[in-house]
Motif scaffolding. Structure first.
Motif, short mmCIF file in Angstrom:
data_model
loop_
_atom_site.label_atom_id
_atom_site.label_comp_id
_atom_site.label_asym_id
_atom_site.label_seq_id
_atom_site.Cartn_x
_atom_site.Cartn_y
_atom_site.Cartn_z
N GLU A 74 -86.29 75.32 31.66
CA GLU A 74 -85.05 75.93 32.15
C GLU A 74 -84.74 77.22 31.37
N ALA A 75 -85.01 77.20 30.06
CA ALA A 75 -84.76 78.40 29.26
C ALA A 75 -85.70 79.53 29.69
N VAL A 76 -86.98 79.20 29.89
CA VAL A 76 -87.95 80.22 30.29
C VAL A 76 -87.62 80.76 31.68
N SER A 77 -87.14 79.88 32.56
CA SER A 77 -86.86 80.32 33.94
C SER A 77 -85.72 81.34 34.00
N LEU A 78 -84.82 81.31 33.00
CA LEU A 78 -83.72 82.27 32.99
C LEU A 78 -84.21 83.70 32.75
N ILE A 79 -85.42 83.85 32.18
CA ILE A 79 -85.97 85.19 31.95
C ILE A 79 -86.11 85.95 33.28
N SER A 80 -86.41 85.23 34.35
CA SER A 80 -86.62 85.89 35.64
C SER A 80 -85.32 86.07 36.42
N ALA A 81 -84.18 85.69 35.82
CA ALA A 81 -82.90 85.87 36.52
C ALA A 81 -82.64 87.36 36.75
N PRO A 82 -81.97 87.72 37.84
CA PRO A 82 -81.77 89.14 38.15
C PRO A 82 -80.67 89.80 37.33
N LYS A 83 -79.74 89.02 36.79
CA LYS A 83 -78.59 89.60 36.10
C LYS A 83 -78.78 89.53 34.59
N TYR A 84 -78.14 90.51 33.92
CA TYR A 84 -78.31 90.63 32.48
C TYR A 84 -77.84 89.39 31.70
N PRO A 85 -76.62 88.80 31.97
CA PRO A 85 -76.17 87.66 31.14
C PRO A 85 -77.17 86.51 31.10
N GLU A 86 -77.72 86.15 32.30
CA GLU A 86 -78.68 85.05 32.33
C GLU A 86 -80.00 85.44 31.68
N LYS A 87 -80.45 86.66 31.95
CA LYS A 87 -81.73 87.12 31.38
C LYS A 87 -81.63 87.19 29.84
N GLN A 88 -80.50 87.65 29.35
CA GLN A 88 -80.31 87.72 27.90
C GLN A 88 -80.42 86.33 27.26
N VAL A 89 -79.75 85.35 27.88
CA VAL A 89 -79.82 83.98 27.36
C VAL A 89 -81.27 83.48 27.39
N GLY A 90 -81.98 83.73 28.48
CA GLY A 90 -83.37 83.29 28.58
C GLY A 90 -84.23 83.85 27.47
N TYR A 91 -84.10 85.16 27.21
CA TYR A 91 -84.92 85.78 26.17
C TYR A 91 -84.56 85.25 24.78
N ILE A 92 -83.26 85.16 24.50
CA ILE A 92 -82.83 84.73 23.15
C ILE A 92 -83.26 83.30 22.88
N VAL A 93 -82.98 82.40 23.84
CA VAL A 93 -83.29 80.99 23.60
C VAL A 93 -84.79 80.76 23.58
N THR A 94 -85.54 81.43 24.43
CA THR A 94 -87.00 81.29 24.41
C THR A 94 -87.57 81.75 23.07
N SER A 95 -87.06 82.86 22.54
CA SER A 95 -87.53 83.35 21.24
C SER A 95 -87.25 82.35 20.14
N SER A 96 -86.14 81.61 20.25
CA SER A 96 -85.74 80.69 19.18
C SER A 96 -86.44 79.34 19.28
N LEU A 97 -86.62 78.83 20.50
CA LEU A 97 -87.12 77.48 20.66
C LEU A 97 -88.64 77.38 20.71
N LEU A 98 -89.33 78.42 21.20
CA LEU A 98 -90.77 78.32 21.43
C LEU A 98 -91.54 79.16 20.44
N ASN A 99 -92.74 78.70 20.10
CA ASN A 99 -93.63 79.50 19.27
C ASN A 99 -94.73 80.11 20.13
N GLU A 100 -95.58 80.90 19.51
CA GLU A 100 -96.55 81.68 20.26
C GLU A 100 -97.58 80.84 21.00
N ASN A 101 -97.76 79.58 20.60
CA ASN A 101 -98.78 78.73 21.22
C ASN A 101 -98.22 77.83 22.32
N HIS A 102 -96.95 77.96 22.63
CA HIS A 102 -96.34 77.06 23.62
C HIS A 102 -96.86 77.39 25.02
#
Length: 1015
Positions: A74-102
Motif C-alpha cells: 500500500e505504501a509503494v502504491s501511493l508513489i503512483s498516485a497523481p496528487k502530491y500529498p499522496e505521492k509524498q507519503v508514498g515516497y517518504i514511507v517507502t524510504s523509511s520502511l524498505l531497504n534496497e533489497n526489498h
C-alpha cells in the motif's frame, strides 16, 4: 509534514503519548495495527486519503520502534498516485520502511523513472530523494543514465540538479560501473564551473568519490578545484545563505581540498602558486574565537588545509608557519582544538622535516600529558615519542617515567614500551639506560613485557664495564619491602651472574645476596622459581671453596623442589643438586654466559614496524593502507623432523606494519628479543605441535628465563581434552576428507566461558583464538598455525557476521609457510542484543586436498556483559520497577543438567553474571546481576533470579529483567541454553592429537578446565 485534517492520526498520536507505561503503549499499537490490517484486507477499496492516513500511522509506529511487517504494498502504491500529498507519503514511507533489497521496490522502478524524466520538478525531487536514500544495484542500473541527464541539463533548476548529484553519488557507491570514465570526465570538469553553490557542493562530493577510485581520469578537474578555492577565499559571488559565521561555504572548501589530496602532484607552476596563496590565506586568517560554531567551521577548513599542505610537501617556510599555528592551538582551553593540534603535529613529523621547530613546543606538549582527557594524553605521548632524539631524549624519558606513576592503566603498557624504546635508541650512556629500565620495571612492572628486561640482560652481558654497576643497582632494588616479580627476575639473574663482582661492598657477601633473594621466593609464581634456582646454583659456584652453611641451605632447597609437580622446576632442582656436588668443577660447568650475538634489538624492530599509528598518516597513505593486511607470520627454523634444540631461531615477517596499539595487544603472546622470539605465556603440553613451535624452543633472552607450564601456549590455551575443550562447532555438514581432531561441539561451549583456546584443529592446521572484551567492543586474534613441513596454500578466511555485530578482519596471506603461525586480528563492535553468532568461513589447500570449514566464533552475548554486584537497596527498587512482560520474563525450564548451587554459581561467574548472596531469603534460590553493553543502548542493568527445587534438580524457574525487551528475551534464552545444552564432562573424551599429552595437575589451574570438571 502537514498532518492537519487527519483526525484519526492525531487521536492515535495523542493516545500513544498518554500511555502510562510501555505495556499500555504496546497494547494500543497492537490494536491499531490490527485495525490497519483489517482495513487493508477489506474488500471495499480504500480512497487515497484513507490509504494515506493508515500509511502515516504505520510510519509513526515504525518510528516508535515496532516491527511493521505488512502494508508495504500500500505504501509503494501511493508513489503512483497523481496528487502530491499522496505521492509524498508514498515516497517518504517507502524510504523509511524498505531497504534496497526489498522485492516491492522493483514494482516501483518504472513509476520512479517516470517521475525523474517528467517535467514536474516537485515529483523529480521526491523521486531523486528516495533513490538517494535507498540506492541499490537495480536502481543504479535502471536510473543512472536518467539521473546523469538531469545533472548536466541546463534547463533544470539548481534544486533538482543538486539532488541529482547526490543521487548519482549514492548510485556510484553501489555500482561504480554506472559512471563511464571516458565520457564523464569532461562533464565533471564542466560541473565544477557551476555558479550555484548548492549544485557545486553536491558535484564536489561526487568528484571526491570519483577521484578516490581513479584520479588519473580527472586531471582536468584539478585546476577547477583550485579556482573554486580561490573564489571562496576571496569571497567572490558567495550568497549570504552559503556564508556560515562569516566563512564562505566551509563545506565546499573542505570537499575541494579533500579532492586535491587524491592527486599525487601539481605540476603546473601557476596552479600550484595559486593554491599555495589560498592555503596561505587560510593559515593566516584562522584563529581561536569565543564562538564555538565559528571555531568548528574555521578549524574544519584549517585542518583540511594542513593535511593538503603536508600532502603537497610544501616549502619549509610554510611548514614552519603551520607548526607555529599548531603550537597556539595546543595551548588553548578547548580540548577538541588541543587534540587536533597534537594530532596534526604528529602527522607533520611523519611527512616533513620539522622536528627542530616542533621541539620549541616541548614544554607545552609535556603539559598535555597531564590533561584530563585521555585521548589528548595519548596524542601527546605519540608526539613526544615521534619528536625524541639524542638532544632531548633524557628530558622526555624522565618526564615519561614521572608520568608513569599517575598514568591510566589503559596507557601504561604503551607508555612503558615507548619509554624503553626511546631509552635504548637515544641512550647517552649504558648506565643511564639500565637506570631507566629498572625504574620502569619498578613503577610499572605489570605493564613491562619480558623482552624489555631481556634486552637489559643482553646489554649487561655484552658490556663488562656495565656489569658491576648493574649488579649493584639490582641489589639496591631488592632491599625494597615490595617489588614486582619482573624486578625479582632481572635482579636474580644479574646477581646470579655478577654478584661476585660486589663482594667487597657492604651487604653483598654471597650469604647476604642469597638471603635477600630467597626472601622473595614465597611471593613469586612458578615461572620465576626456575630463575631463582639458577641464581642459587650460580651463587654456590662463586663461593668456591664452598661455604658449608650456605651449601647446606641451598641443597635443602634443591631437595625440596626435586618432587615439584612442575616439570621445569623439578628438572632444574635435580640437575643443580647433582651439579653442586661437583665441587670446584662447578666453576667450569656454570661459567658466565657468553656474549650475545649482535642482532637488531627487538624493541627497535618493534619501533620500526609500528612507528606511529594511523592517526598520524597522511590522508592518501591512510586510504592506501586500509587495503593491506595486519597479519603476522612467525616461521620456525627448526629441522623438519622437529628435533628439540636449546635455541630455535625464529624470524618475524611483517605484512605490513601495525600500529603501536595493535602491537601492544596482538603481540602479547610473543616476546621478541634481539631478532628472535620467545613466548611470554607459559608453555604448552608437548602434544601440541603449534605449542612446540612457539614454546620452549623459541628462546632468546637470558638462559633460564623461559619456563614451562604444560597447559598454555603463546597466545593460545593448551591442547583440548574432555576436561578442557576449546574450539568452535563447524556450521553445517562437513564433507572434507580431512577430519577435525577433538569434539568440536564441546569446544564452542568452552570458548563461551573463556577467552582463549583452540578454535579448530586437524592434522594439517591448528586455529587458536585469544580475545579481549571491553564494554561493547572486542578484539580477537586468530592464530593460524601450519603443523606440516609443507606450505598450506589458497588460504582464505572470511567472516560472515550477524546483523548485530560489526566486524573488521585483517587480510590473511594466501600461503602459510611450513611450521609457521599467522596472527590475524579482528575488531568487533556489538550493535544491539542478539544470540546470533558470527561464522568464520575458512579454507586451505594441502597438497591436493581442499579443506573448507565454517566455524562459529565465540563472540556471544555474555562477552558484552560486565559483572556488577548490587546491594539489597539497589536491587529491590529496580526489580519492582520492571513490573512484567516484556521487560521482565519468567519461564519454568525443564531438562536442566543437575547442578548444585555452588556449581551454578561458578557457571554464572564464567558467564559474567555476578551472583549476589543473601538477597533471596530462600537458600535454594539464586540472584545474579550484570551490565550489558551495546552501541545502540546505554549500559543496561540486568537482573536474574533462579528458583530451584531440591527434590528435582532437572527443573527450575528463571526470571530475567532489564530495561530493554529485546535484551530481556535474548538474555533469558541464552542462559537457558547454557543451563540445558552445555556438554558435560561425562561424555566420551575428545580424540587426542597425534602426539602424546602429558597428564598434569597444572591443568586444574585453568578456570575453563575446572568449570568443565564441575559440569
Amino acid at each position: 509534514m502537514a498532518l492537519s485534517g487527519m483526525r484519526g492520526l492525531s487521536v492515535f498520536i495523542s493516545d500513544i503519548r498518554n500511555c502510562q507505561n510501555k505495556e499500555q503503549e504496546r497494547l494500543r499499537v497492537d490494536k491499531e495495527l490490527g485495525n490497519i490490517r483489517t482495513r487493508f484486507k477489506s474488500e471495499k477499496g480504500l480512497t487515497h486519503y484513507e490509504k494515506k492516513k493508515y500509511v502515516w500511522k504505520m510510519l509513526y509506529i515504525h518510528m516508535l520502534g515496532y516491527d511493521v511487517d505488512f502494508g508495504h504494498m500500500e505504501a509503494v502504491s501511493l508513489i503512483s498516485a497523481p496528487k502530491y500529498p499522496e505521492k509524498q507519503v508514498g515516497y517518504i514511507v517507502t524510504s523509511s520502511l524498505l531497504n534496497e533489497n526489498h522485492d516491492f521496490l522493483r514494482l516501483a522502478i518504472n513509476t520512479v523513472r517516470n517521475d525523474i524524466i517528467g517535467r514536474n520538478e516537485t515529483f523529480q525531487c521526491l523521486a531523486l530523494t528516495m533513490v538517494g536514500n535507498i540506492g541499490g544495484r537495480e536502481f543504479a542500473e535502471s536510473l543512472a543514465p536518467d539521473v546523469q541527464k538531469l545533472l548536466i541539463s541546463s534547463s533544470c533548476r539548481p534544486l533538482v540538479r543538486k539532488k541529482a548529484a547526490l543521487c548519482l553519488l549514492r548510485l556510484y557507491r553501489k555500482n561504480p560501473d554506472v559512471v563511464n570514465i571516458d565520457g564523464w570526465a569532461d562533464r565533471m570538469a564542466q560541473l565544477l564551473d557551476e555558479r550555484d553553490l548548492g549544485v557545486l557542493t553536491s558535484s564536489t562530493s561526487l568528484l571526491v568519490a570519483l577521484v578516490s577510485n581513479n584520479h588519473e581520469a580527472y586531471w582536468s578537474c584539478l585546476p577547477k578545484c583550485v579556482k573554486i578555492l580561490e573564489r571562496l577565499a576571496r569571497n567572490q559571488d558567495i550568497p549570504q545563505e552559503y556564508t556560515y559565521y562569516g566563512i564562505p561555504s566551509p563545506w565546499l572548501q573542505v570537499k575541494a581540498m579533500r579532492a586535491l589530496q587524491y592527486f599525487p602532484t601539481i605540476e603546473d607552476p601557476n596552479v600550484r602558486r595559486s593554491l599555495f596563496e589560498v592555503l596561505q590565506r587560510i593559515l593566516m586568517g584562522t584563529d581561536v574565537v569565543k564562538n564555538v560554531n565559528k571555531n568548528n567551521a574555521s578549524h574544519a577548513v584549517l585542518f583540511e588545509a594542513l593535511a593538503l599542505v603536508m600532502h603537497l610537501d610544501a616549502e619549509k617556510e610554510m611548514m614552519s608557519q603551520c607548526v607555529a599555528l599548531l603550537g597556539k592551538f595546543i595551548a588553548v582551553r578547548e580540548p577538541n582544538i588541543r587534540y587536533l593540534g597534537l594530532e596534526n603535529m604528529s602527522r607533520m613529523l611523519m611527512v616533513t622535516d620539522v622536528q627542530d621547530i616542533i621541539k620549541r613546543h616541548q614544554a607545552q606538549i609535556i603539559t598535555s600529558l597531564k590533561d584530563p582527557d585521555i585521548s589528548i594524553r595519548r596524542r601527546a605521548l605519540d608526539l613526544l615519542y615521534g619528536m625524541c632524539d639524542v638532544s632531548n631524549a633524557k628530558d622526555i624519558v624522565e618526564e615519561l617515567l614521572q608520568y608513569l606513576s599517575a598514568a591510566d592503566f589503559a596507557m601504561r603498557e604503551e607508555l612503558s614500551l615507548k619509554a624503553a624504546i626511546l631509552a635504548e635508541k637515544f641512550a647517552p650512556d649504558l648506565s643511564w639506560y639500565v637506570d631507566v629500565i629498572l625504574q620502569l620495571i619498578d613503577k610499572a612492572g605489570d605493564f613491562v613485557s619480558d623482552d624489555i628486561w631481556f634486552r637489559v640482560v643482553q646489554f649487561v652481558t655484552n658490556n663488562e664495564d656495565l656489569q658491576p654497576y648493574a649488579a649493584a643497582k639490582a641489589r639496591e632494588y631488592l632491599d625494597k619491602p615490595a617489588i614486582h616479580e619482573t624486578m625479582v627476575k632481572v635482579s636474580a639473574y644479574l646477581l646470579g651472574e655478577y654478584s661476585h663482582l660486589l663482594v667487597r661492598r657492604p651487604g653483598c657477601s654471597p650469604k647476604e645476596i642469597f638471603s635477600v633473594i630467597h626472601e622473595k621466593l614465597p611471593t613469586v609464581s612458578t615461572t620465576t622459581i626456575p630463575i631463582l634456582l639458577s641464581t642459587y646454583a650460580k651463587i654456590l659456584m662463586h663461593t668456591q671453596p664452598a661455604d658449608p652453611e650456605l651449601q647446606k641451605i641451598v641443597w635443602a632447597i634443591f631437595s625440596k623442589y626435586e618432587s615439584c609437580i612442575d616439570v621445569e622446576i623439578q628438572q632444574r632442582a635435580v640437575e643443580y643438586f647433582a651439579l653442586s656436588r661437583k665441587g670446584a668443577a662447578l666453576m667450569d660447568i656454570l661459567a658466565e654466559m657468553p656474549k650475545f650475538p649482535e642482532r637488531q634489538s627487538a624493541l627497535l624492530k618493534k619501533a620500526e614496524d609500528a612507528e606511529i599509528d594511523s592517526a598520524e598518516q597522511s590522508a592518501i597513505k591512510l586510504r592506501a593502507q586500509q587495503q593491506t593486511s595486519n597479519a603476522l607470520v612467525v616461521t620456525d627454523q627448526r629441522p623438519a623432523n622437529g628435533t628439540p634444540q636449546i635455541v630455535g631461531e625464529l624470524s618475524l615477517v611483517k605484512i605490513p606494519s601495525m600500529s603501536d596499539d595493535q602491537h601492544t595487544s596482538a603481540d602479547q603472546g610473543l616476546s621478541q628479543a634481539n631478532g628472535t622470539l620467545t613466548t611470554v605465556d607459559p608453555q604448552p603440553a608437548s602434544g601440541d605441535l603449534l605449542g612446540d613451535l612457539l614454546g620452549p624452543l623459541a628462546i632468546e633472552g637470558p638462559p633460564g628465563a623461559v619456563q614451562s607450564e604444560p597447559n598454555a601456549v603463546s597466545g593460545l590455551e593448551g591442547v583440548p581434552s574432555s576436561a578442557d575443550y576449546a574450539a568452535i562447532v563447524p556450521v553445517g555438514e562437513q564433507t572434507n576428507t580431512v577430519q577435525p581432531i577433538g569434539n568440536i561441539n564441546e569446544r564452542f561451549y568452552a570458548l563461551c566461558l573463556k577467552d582463549s583456546g583452540v578454535l579448530y584443529e586437524d592434522p594439517n592446521i591448528q586455529i587458536g583464538i585469544k580475545a579481549e572484551w571491553r564494554a561493547h567492543q572486542g578484539r580477537l586474534v586468530l592464530f593460524l598455525g601450519n603443523k606440516n613441513t609443507s606450505p598450506l596454500v589458497s588460504v582464505q578466511a572470511l567472516i560472515l557476521p550477524p546483523v548485530h555485530l560489526k566486524i573488521e578482519i585483517s587480510l590473511v596471506p594466501e600461503t602459510i609457510p611450513p611450521r609457521a603461525q599467522v596472527q590475524c586480528p579482528l575488531e568487533l563492535m556489538n550493535l544491539h542484543p542478539s544470540r546470533d553468532v558470527a561464522v568464520l568461513d575458512f579454507s586451505y589447500k594441502f597438497v591436493t586436498n581442499m579443506v573448507n570449514v565454517k566455524l562459529r566464533l565465540p563472540a556471544v552475548l555474555n562477552k558484552f556483559l560486565q559483572p556488577i554486584s548490587v546491594s539489597a537497596e539497589e536491587f529491590f527498587p529496580q526489580w519492582r520497577s520492571l513490573s512484567g512482560p516484556p521487560l521482565k520474563l519468567q519461564e519454568v525450564v525443564r531438562g536442566v543438567r543437575p547442578l548444585s548451587l555452588i556449581e551454578m554459581t561458578n557457571l554464572f561467574n564464567s558467564l559474567r553474571l555476578t551472583v549476589c548472596p543473601g538477597l533471596d531469603p530462600n537458600p535454594n534460590n539464586l540472584v545474579a546481576s550484570t551490565t550489558f553493553y551495546s552501541e545502540s543502548t546505554r549500559p543496561m542493568l540486568c537482573l536474574i533470579r533462579i528458583e530451584t527445587d531440591p527434590a528435582d534438580l532437572t527443573q527450575l524457574r528463571m526470571t530475567v529483567a532489564s530495561g530493554d525487551p529485546t535484551l530481556t528475551l535474548e538474555l533469558k534464552e541464552f542462559i537457558k541454553e547454557q543451563l540445558v545444552s552445555i556438554p558435560t564432562a561425562s561424555r566420551p573424551p575428545a580424540p587426542a592429537p597425534p602426539a602424546a599429552q602429558p597428564t598434569t595437575p597444572a591443568a586444574l589451574t585453568d578456570p575453563g578446565a575446572l568449570l568443565a570438571g564441575l559440569l
